[in-house]
Write a protein that holds these residues in place. Structure first.
Motif, PDB file in Angstrom:
ATOM      1  N   MET A  36      -6.833  12.588   1.350  1.00  0.00           N
ATOM      2  CA  MET A  36      -5.386  12.558   1.345  1.00  0.00           C
ATOM      3  C   MET A  36      -4.875  12.590  -0.095  1.00  0.00           C
ATOM      4  SD  MET A  36      -4.294   9.799   4.179  1.00  0.00           S
ATOM      5  CE  MET A  36      -4.998   9.903   5.802  1.00  0.00           C
ATOM      6  N   ARG A  37      -3.866  13.373  -0.308  1.00  0.00           N
ATOM      7  CA  ARG A  37      -3.296  13.502  -1.647  1.00  0.00           C
ATOM      8  C   ARG A  37      -2.378  12.333  -1.989  1.00  0.00           C
ATOM      9  NH1 ARG A  37      -4.596  18.577  -3.434  1.00  0.00           N
ATOM     10  NH2 ARG A  37      -4.822  20.151  -1.848  1.00  0.00           N
ATOM     11  N   ASN A  38      -1.736  11.769  -1.005  1.00  0.00           N
ATOM     12  CA  ASN A  38      -0.806  10.674  -1.229  1.00  0.00           C
ATOM     13  C   ASN A  38      -1.541   9.340  -1.059  1.00  0.00           C
ATOM     14  OD1 ASN A  38       1.206   8.772  -1.203  1.00  0.00           O
ATOM     15  ND2 ASN A  38       2.542   9.897   0.182  1.00  0.00           N
ATOM     16  N   PRO A  39      -1.755   8.599  -2.149  1.00  0.00           N
ATOM     17  CA  PRO A  39      -2.504   7.341  -2.036  1.00  0.00           C
ATOM     18  C   PRO A  39      -1.788   6.302  -1.169  1.00  0.00           C
ATOM     19  CG  PRO A  39      -1.580   7.568  -4.234  1.00  0.00           C
ATOM     20  CD  PRO A  39      -1.327   8.868  -3.522  1.00  0.00           C
ATOM     21  N   TRP A  40      -0.458   6.364  -1.103  1.00  0.00           N
ATOM     22  CA  TRP A  40       0.278   5.422  -0.270  1.00  0.00           C
ATOM     23  C   TRP A  40       0.032   5.687   1.211  1.00  0.00           C
ATOM     24  CZ3 TRP A  40       2.035   1.035  -2.057  1.00  0.00           C
ATOM     25  CH2 TRP A  40       2.291   0.923  -3.420  1.00  0.00           C
ATOM     26  N   MET A  41      -0.202   6.947   1.563  1.00  0.00           N
ATOM     27  CA  MET A  41      -0.500   7.266   2.959  1.00  0.00           C
ATOM     28  C   MET A  41      -1.857   6.685   3.347  1.00  0.00           C
ATOM     29  SD  MET A  41       0.471   8.451   5.777  1.00  0.00           S
ATOM     30  CE  MET A  41       1.825   9.559   5.565  1.00  0.00           C
ATOM     31  N   ARG A  42      -2.814   6.759   2.438  1.00  0.00           N
ATOM     32  CA  ARG A  42      -4.136   6.172   2.687  1.00  0.00           C
ATOM     33  C   ARG A  42      -4.010   4.657   2.867  1.00  0.00           C
ATOM     34  NH1 ARG A  42      -8.545   6.847   5.223  1.00  0.00           N
ATOM     35  NH2 ARG A  42     -10.082   5.372   4.532  1.00  0.00           N
ATOM     36  N   THR A 102      -1.397   3.104   3.905  1.00  0.00           N
ATOM     37  CA  THR A 102      -0.754   2.909   5.206  1.00  0.00           C
ATOM     38  C   THR A 102      -1.782   2.936   6.327  1.00  0.00           C
ATOM     39  OG1 THR A 102       1.296   3.895   4.412  1.00  0.00           O
ATOM     40  CG2 THR A 102       0.968   3.852   6.799  1.00  0.00           C
ATOM     41  N   HIS A 119       0.247  -0.204  -6.313  1.00  0.00           N
ATOM     42  CA  HIS A 119      -0.637   0.411  -5.317  1.00  0.00           C
ATOM     43  C   HIS A 119      -2.034  -0.184  -5.392  1.00  0.00           C
ATOM     44  CE1 HIS A 119      -3.528   3.295  -3.691  1.00  0.00           C
ATOM     45  NE2 HIS A 119      -2.580   3.489  -2.781  1.00  0.00           N
TER      46      HIS A 119
END
Length: 93
Positions: free
Chosen positions: A1-7, A9, A69
């Protein structure tokens, strides 16, 4: 995943699912009563206190990182390890 916040989540969601299963397993064990239920209740409280204190010590010594993060991700990882260990232990019974 490119978005670390999505990971993060997804990791937080997984923590919630695992924690729910541990709650269910502990409820079954405690509902049975007896010495095993008493020991499980005492272990649960002790683990929660120790885990919180360990996380606080990591935060105070910089072990959670320097970014929001990083701190959030390490906090979730800390609790996932503890919850996963409890799920494995309680599932064996």
């Amino acid at each position: 995943m490119r978005n670390p916040w999505m990971r993060l989540t997804m990791d937080t969601w997984a923590l919630g699912v695992e924690a729910s299963s541990v709650i269910g397993l502990r409820t079954l064990k405690m509902a049975a009563g007896g010495a095993a239920a008493q020991a499980e209740a005492e272990l649960m409280v002790r683990e929660k206190i120790e885990s919180g204190l360990a996380l606080q010590a990591r935060a105070m010594t910089g072990g959670l990182g320097l970014t929001a993060h990083g701190a959030a991700a390490r906090t979730v990882a800390h609790y996932r390890r503890k919850v996963r260990a409890n799920r494995r232990r309680l599932s064996k019974i």
